[in-house]
Design a protein around this motif. Structure first.
Motif, short mmCIF file in Angstrom:
data_model
loop_
_atom_site.label_atom_id
_atom_site.label_comp_id
_atom_site.label_asym_id
_atom_site.label_seq_id
_atom_site.Cartn_x
_atom_site.Cartn_y
_atom_site.Cartn_z
N ILE A 44 -19.61 40.11 -8.88
CA ILE A 44 -19.45 40.63 -10.56
C ILE A 44 -19.58 39.51 -11.44
CG2 ILE A 44 -17.38 41.05 -11.90
CD1 ILE A 44 -16.24 42.76 -9.65
N VAL A 45 -19.20 38.08 -11.18
CA VAL A 45 -19.30 37.17 -12.11
C VAL A 45 -20.98 36.65 -12.17
CG1 VAL A 45 -19.01 34.60 -12.28
CG2 VAL A 45 -16.93 36.28 -11.73
N SER A 46 -21.76 36.69 -10.93
CA SER A 46 -23.01 36.42 -10.97
C SER A 46 -23.95 37.35 -11.72
CB SER A 46 -23.70 36.12 -9.71
OG SER A 46 -23.48 37.33 -8.97
N SER A 94 -22.73 39.54 -14.04
CA SER A 94 -22.10 39.48 -15.61
C SER A 94 -22.97 38.16 -16.22
CB SER A 94 -20.87 39.30 -15.79
OG SER A 94 -20.06 40.33 -15.18
N GLY A 95 -23.19 37.11 -15.45
CA GLY A 95 -23.93 35.98 -16.03
C GLY A 95 -25.51 36.32 -16.29
N GLY A 136 -26.79 39.26 -16.71
CA GLY A 136 -26.62 40.15 -17.97
C GLY A 136 -26.62 39.36 -19.22
N LEU A 137 -25.71 38.42 -19.26
CA LEU A 137 -25.51 37.73 -20.74
C LEU A 137 -26.80 36.71 -20.91
CD1 LEU A 137 -21.77 36.43 -20.39
CD2 LEU A 137 -23.00 37.90 -22.13
#
Length: 96
Positions: free
Chosen positions: A63-65, A67-68, A70-71
């Motif tokens: 999830i964190v990777s 999201s990163g 995507g940002l």
């Protein structure tokens, strides 16, 4: 194709050498006895160890990777396309 036939022939030859009672001992069984054993340190939530991704649970890491990434892509898109244009400036320029 030939190797799979060769392997099947070897298995068949192995099973014919032994009586039926011993042949069943060659069948691989996956007893799930080892599934509860922990290998290595226990995994934690990403907010408990934010600077150590190796300790995170796999779901949290994904999830964190994602999201990163995507940002990063969205920020690059906004940077290279000039971001959001102000409509008021366009209206003032069009009326003059």
């Amino acid at each position: 194709m030939a190797t799979s036939l060769t392997m099947a022939a070897r298995r068949a030859a192995t099973f014919t050498r032994f009586p039926a009672s011993q042949a069943t001992s060659f069948i691989q069984r996956r007893c799930l006895a080892g599934s509860a054993d922990h290998h290595g340190p226990p995994k934690v939530n990403c907010w408990k160890e934010p600077m150590n991704p190796a300790q995170w649970k796999e779901e949290h890491f994904v999830i964190v990777s994602l999201s990163g990434w995507g940002l990063l892509f969205f920020g690059g898109y906004k940077l290279f396309t000039g971001g959001k244009k102000n409509k008021e400036e366009n209206l003032v320029q069009a009326s003059q």
